[in-house]
Scaffold this active site. Structure first.
Site, PDB file in Angstrom:
ATOM      1  N   LYS A  90     -61.665  53.234   4.247  1.00 34.12           N
ATOM      2  CA  LYS A  90     -62.378  54.204   5.087  1.00 34.12           C
ATOM      3  C   LYS A  90     -61.894  55.639   4.895  1.00 34.12           C
ATOM      4  O   LYS A  90     -62.656  56.579   5.040  1.00 34.12           O
ATOM      5  CB  LYS A  90     -62.272  53.791   6.556  1.00 34.12           C
ATOM      6  CG  LYS A  90     -63.113  52.549   6.849  1.00 34.12           C
ATOM      7  CD  LYS A  90     -63.488  52.455   8.294  1.00 34.12           C
ATOM      8  CE  LYS A  90     -64.552  51.396   8.515  1.00 34.12           C
ATOM      9  NZ  LYS A  90     -63.998  50.008   8.383  1.00 34.12           N
ATOM     10  N   GLU A 112     -67.881  57.763  15.635  1.00 32.26           N
ATOM     11  CA  GLU A 112     -67.991  56.508  16.367  1.00 32.26           C
ATOM     12  C   GLU A 112     -66.989  55.537  15.764  1.00 32.26           C
ATOM     13  O   GLU A 112     -66.606  55.683  14.606  1.00 32.26           O
ATOM     14  CB  GLU A 112     -69.419  55.942  16.228  1.00 32.26           C
ATOM     15  CG  GLU A 112     -69.668  55.083  14.974  1.00 32.26           C
ATOM     16  CD  GLU A 112     -69.598  55.840  13.655  1.00 32.26           C
ATOM     17  OE1 GLU A 112     -69.704  57.078  13.659  1.00 32.26           O
ATOM     18  OE2 GLU A 112     -69.423  55.180  12.606  1.00 32.26           O
ATOM     19  N   SER A 378     -60.976  45.216   0.780  1.00 32.91           N
ATOM     20  CA  SER A 378     -61.298  46.479   1.450  1.00 32.91           C
ATOM     21  C   SER A 378     -60.166  46.978   2.356  1.00 32.91           C
ATOM     22  O   SER A 378     -60.039  48.176   2.589  1.00 32.91           O
ATOM     23  CB  SER A 378     -62.583  46.335   2.266  1.00 32.91           C
ATOM     24  OG  SER A 378     -62.491  45.235   3.162  1.00 32.91           O
TER      25      SER A 378
HETATM   26  C1  LIG Z   1     -64.771  48.840   8.439  1.00 35.62           C
HETATM   27  C2  LIG Z   1     -64.318  47.853   7.457  1.00 35.62           C
HETATM   28  C3  LIG Z   1     -65.243  47.075   6.708  1.00 35.62           C
HETATM   29  C4  LIG Z   1     -66.728  47.121   6.911  1.00 35.62           C
HETATM   30  O1  LIG Z   1     -67.328  48.353   6.681  1.00 35.62           O
HETATM   31  P1  LIG Z   1     -68.206  48.661   5.390  1.00 35.62           P
HETATM   32  O2  LIG Z   1     -68.789  50.000   5.693  1.00 35.62           O
HETATM   33  O3  LIG Z   1     -69.245  47.599   5.241  1.00 35.62           O
HETATM   34  O4  LIG Z   1     -67.289  48.698   4.226  1.00 35.62           O
HETATM   35  C5  LIG Z   1     -64.732  46.200   5.758  1.00 35.62           C
HETATM   36  N1  LIG Z   1     -63.410  46.050   5.570  1.00 35.62           N
HETATM   37  C6  LIG Z   1     -62.503  46.774   6.263  1.00 35.62           C
HETATM   38  C7  LIG Z   1     -61.051  46.558   5.991  1.00 35.62           C
HETATM   39  C8  LIG Z   1     -62.926  47.678   7.232  1.00 35.62           C
HETATM   40  O5  LIG Z   1     -62.020  48.375   7.924  1.00 35.62           O
END
Ligand SMILES: *Cc1c(COP(=O)(O)O)cnc(C)c1O
Length: 401
Positions: A90, A112, A378
């Protein structure tokens, strides 16, 4: 050839656009006019890339997961977004958007947040840039995600609990849009995923596209060609997925597999499987797939993973899915819990519960021994250790650990 990027009117096929109240027209239009010249300028790119390198810690490694590869009979590479500052992808987006806000002369930042991850990433860059920061968060989430609320406060942000609707992410988005309507002149709204009115989905996708830009170089070095056979990512609003696929969307040699949150199962009422269950509607300023009833009432999303807990999905992904370019698998809570343990015990990497959904997708595909599979981790799972331990039982049927 198909083009899956945004068109000049802000649409991805039939999806996207900017469906906004009259009062926001001026500032959304201003952003539409301003964003490309700024983002493409040398000055912006230099600052953005220097921060990604020295502050975020990029490039994130592309790691060959040897034991997972043996297990699944293919070559699995993990793109390690979990190693970024603040623990997920993020920050790539918030760094970019705050630079954009500064260049547009804005002095106040709003955002948000659901689980609090985007709130923390926003509060972080606001501290870095000395900008006033206000975060909208559902009252239910404020209670559930207490540590992230404390982190935001420590970083100097003001957190507004939202008490409308289900008191979760979707309501926080609506409240942030309302605040923006009241302060259109001085305020920049940092959107957390490939969502919202045009140009936000394109802005966020471009900020996250650093992921696939790095993949091209890293794959060239490691395997002698700059593309994989498969790309796999989890999907909530779609930002880490968009970043992972950005430079490959029009390259049909690369298959794309996304993992959405099935919750208790996409056929039940406890699900966040928007692709499987959603129909076309307008939510938070864009035409997208939304989970809704016949009257257009938004259905609450349900999943063990707070970061995937959203009843819609970004327009770029809606279009690619409808066109058959992406395959979307629905991964249930128990499958994700198991996959989180599996990666932990096989590679010594505790993934975020969101990312564990992507890991669980491996089981559902048949690979050839020479297939190169790139999977984006992610985020890191430190925040989810309690969830893993508490729910270990539910994953028992898949094996021991
Ligand atoms: C917020 C988040 C997501 C989901 O958000 P996307 O916009 O679909 O990437 C996925 N993995 C992690 C670790 C997150 O913090």
């Amino acid at each position: 050839m198909e083009n899956y990027h945004v068109d000049e009117n802000g649409f991805y096929g039939e999806f996207g656009g900017a469906y906004i109240p009259e009062i926001l027209y001026q500032c959304v239009h201003e952003l539409q006019e301003a964003y490309l010249p700024i983002i493409e300028s040398k000055k912006f790119q230099n600052e953005y890339r220097a921060l990604l390198r020295d502050y975020v810690g990029r490039p994130s490694p592309l790691y060959f997961a040897k034991r997972m590869s043996q297990k699944y009979g293919c070559k699995i590479y993990l793109k390690r977004e979990d190693l970024n500052h603040t623990g997920a992808h993020k920050i790539n987006n918030t760094i970019g958007q705050i630079l954009l806000a500064k260049k547009m002369g804005k002095t106040r930042i709003i955002a948000e947040t659901g689980a609090g991850q985007h709130g923390v990433a926003t509060a972080t860059v606001c501290a870095l840039m000395n900008m006033k920061c206000e975060i909208f968060m559902g009252a239910t989430d404020v209670e559930r995600q207490h540590t992230n609320v404390e982190r935001m406060k420590m970083l100097g942000a003001e957190v507004h609990p939202v008490r409308t609707g289900n008191k979760t992410l979707s309501d926080a988005c609506s409240e942030a849009i309302r605040d923006w309507c009241c302060h259109p002149k001085d305020t920049f709204y940092i959107v957390g995923s490939t969502m919202g009115p045009h140009p936000y989905p394109d802005i966020v996708a471009r900020m996250q596209s650093i992921i696939s830009e790095e993949l091209k170089t890293q794959l060239q070095e490691k395997i002698g060609r700059d593309y994989p056979d498969y790309l796999i990512a989890c999907i909530g609003g779609g930002s880490n997925a968009a970043g992972t696929i950005y430079h490959y969307v029009n390259d049909e040699r690369v298959k794309i597999v996304l993992a959405e949150a099935g919750g208790h199962g996409y056929e039940t009422d406890h699900t966040a499987a928007t692709f499987h269950r959603g129909t076309t509607g307008i939510l938070h300023g864009a035409k997208i797939l939304v989970m809704q009833n016949e009257d257009g009432q938004i259905q609450e999303a349900f999943t063990i993973s707070a970061g995937l807990d959203y009843p819609g999905v970004g327009p770029m992904h809606c279009n690619m899915y409808k066109a058959g370019r992406t395959e979307v698998l629905s991964i249930n809570d128990d499958e994700a819990i198991y996959a989180g343990y599996e990666l932990t015990r096989t590679e010594g990497i505790i993934p975020a519960i969101e990312s564990a959904h992507a890991i669980a997708a491996l089981k559902k595909k048949k690979f050839k021994s020479y297939d190169v599979v790139v999977l984006t981790v992610s985020g890191r799972g430190d925040k989810d250790v309690d969830t893993y331990l508490k729910n270990k039982e539910m994953a028992k049927e898949y094996g021991d650990f």
